[in-house]
Scaffold this motif. Sequence first.
Motif, mmCIF file in Angstrom:
data_model
loop_
_atom_site.group_PDB
_atom_site.id
_atom_site.type_symbol
_atom_site.label_atom_id
_atom_site.label_comp_id
_atom_site.label_asym_id
_atom_site.label_seq_id
_atom_site.Cartn_x
_atom_site.Cartn_y
_atom_site.Cartn_z
ATOM 1 N N ARG A 218 38.036 34.253 33.612
ATOM 2 C CA ARG A 218 37.088 33.860 34.606
ATOM 3 C C ARG A 218 37.583 32.213 34.900
ATOM 4 N NH1 ARG A 218 31.360 35.245 31.826
ATOM 5 N NH2 ARG A 218 32.815 34.584 30.066
ATOM 6 N N GLU A 245 31.388 46.512 39.855
ATOM 7 C CA GLU A 245 30.793 45.195 40.211
ATOM 8 C C GLU A 245 31.915 44.286 39.736
ATOM 9 O OE1 GLU A 245 27.338 46.779 37.937
ATOM 10 O OE2 GLU A 245 28.995 47.550 39.211
ATOM 11 N N SER A 247 35.174 44.506 39.048
ATOM 12 C CA SER A 247 36.457 44.393 39.813
ATOM 13 C C SER A 247 36.191 43.796 41.285
ATOM 14 C CB SER A 247 36.972 45.910 39.924
ATOM 15 O OG SER A 247 37.233 46.438 38.649
ATOM 16 N N ILE A 248 34.994 43.901 41.667
ATOM 17 C CA ILE A 248 34.742 43.796 43.096
ATOM 18 C C ILE A 248 34.686 42.264 43.006
ATOM 19 C CG2 ILE A 248 32.788 43.416 44.964
ATOM 20 C CD1 ILE A 248 32.321 46.570 44.525
ATOM 21 N N ARG A 249 33.804 41.871 41.889
ATOM 22 C CA ARG A 249 33.478 40.143 41.872
ATOM 23 C C ARG A 249 34.938 39.351 41.465
ATOM 24 N NH1 ARG A 249 31.884 40.182 36.930
ATOM 25 N NH2 ARG A 249 33.966 39.700 36.005
ATOM 26 N N THR A 250 35.819 40.206 40.720
ATOM 27 C CA THR A 250 37.051 39.527 40.544
ATOM 28 C C THR A 250 38.165 39.476 41.859
ATOM 29 O OG1 THR A 250 37.190 40.283 38.366
ATOM 30 C CG2 THR A 250 39.228 39.731 39.185
ATOM 31 N N ALA A 251 37.750 40.429 42.716
ATOM 32 C CA ALA A 251 38.856 40.628 43.848
ATOM 33 C C ALA A 251 38.199 39.745 44.943
ATOM 34 C CB ALA A 251 38.636 42.145 44.522
ATOM 35 N N GLU A 252 36.868 39.333 44.821
ATOM 36 C CA GLU A 252 36.393 38.292 45.848
ATOM 37 C C GLU A 252 36.675 36.860 45.510
ATOM 38 O OE1 GLU A 252 32.128 39.233 45.605
ATOM 39 O OE2 GLU A 252 32.048 40.892 47.287
ATOM 40 N N SER A 253 37.209 36.706 44.345
ATOM 41 C CA SER A 253 37.801 35.361 43.935
ATOM 42 C C SER A 253 39.089 35.016 43.980
ATOM 43 C CB SER A 253 37.095 35.089 42.200
ATOM 44 O OG SER A 253 38.172 35.974 41.507
ATOM 45 N N GLN A 255 42.007 35.314 47.183
ATOM 46 C CA GLN A 255 41.990 35.638 48.494
ATOM 47 C C GLN A 255 43.295 36.693 48.477
ATOM 48 O OE1 GLN A 255 42.989 31.987 50.603
ATOM 49 N NE2 GLN A 255 43.140 33.179 52.558
ATOM 50 N N LYS A 258 42.842 43.325 47.288
ATOM 51 C CA LYS A 258 42.166 44.525 47.926
ATOM 52 C C LYS A 258 41.538 45.238 46.689
ATOM 53 C CE LYS A 258 45.462 44.640 51.601
ATOM 54 N NZ LYS A 258 46.450 45.666 52.143
ATOM 55 N N VAL A 259 40.505 45.748 46.889
ATOM 56 C CA VAL A 259 39.512 46.352 45.720
ATOM 57 C C VAL A 259 39.101 47.582 46.264
ATOM 58 C CG1 VAL A 259 37.305 45.333 46.466
ATOM 59 C CG2 VAL A 259 37.793 46.271 43.875
#
Length: 291
Positions: A218, A245, A247-253, A255, A258-259
């Motif tokens: 993180r 969620e 993996s989604i949180r990680t992908a959003e961090s 740029q 793709k998730v």
Amino acid sequence: MKSTTAASATKSVIEPIVGRYIHVDILGESCRIYFEEAGQGIPLLCLHTAGSDARQYRHILCDEEITKKFRVIAFDMPWHGKSYPPVGYQNNDYELTTERYVETIRSISAALGLQKPVVMGCSIGGRIVLQLAHAHGEEFRALIGLEGADYQSPWYDTNWLNRSDVHGGEVCAALVSGLVAPQSPSEYRHETLWQYKQSGPGVFKGDLYFYRVDSDLRGKLGGINTEITPLFLLTGEYDFSCKPEDSIRTAESIQGAKVTVMKELGHFPMSENPAQFKKYITPVLDEIAAS
């Protein structure tokens, strides 16, 4: 003349998988590593989950549509499957660290002469591809994290692992059994769990040292450049170890990452339900091949 017995009526099949050993130096230790491969083209290096081995990727290794474009390579980490522990292992407890994991992958890739391979890892393998993307992204054509995220809160008690009064293999399989999606075929569910039942003493616990102690990423993934090395995260909807969620949180961090949340799949997509997993991994591999 054709035999009419039930046994001989079954069609004999020789799979295209070829298995060999390679000797690799990892952090000053000589390791004899078992790996299997099939196909030709872009090298696709596959990383198994904690406490298991490369048999998890046998369906991909036998998939002609994939192996027409990719040289699929799956190896057993030291201490796992057919790879022995280093000499003198009996004098030390096994603990997988981030440094050792990264060095293992890079050393095997170099020893096999792979040029900018794609690396696909699941669970602990899904976590380590994030570190590869962060610290060594330029060495890889693309990175695929299955059931991967920068951090997950531990939900398990490792005190049950590697105890003299508990059957290690059975408790390992029991621990992960709920991570398989309910739609996964019984044949492949139990095949996946069988691999855990065969794990060496203390190996699963040692792998989880990496997962819960030495790999909190993180806020540490700022160096990832997905324009140089595309990053794909795919997580099963039934995975409560690495939740969608996470993996989604990680992908959003990151740029450009793709998730995808994979329906009807759990924590072991490539082994628990290979047909369902192929629906999700084929577009990713096609995109990588086209690039």
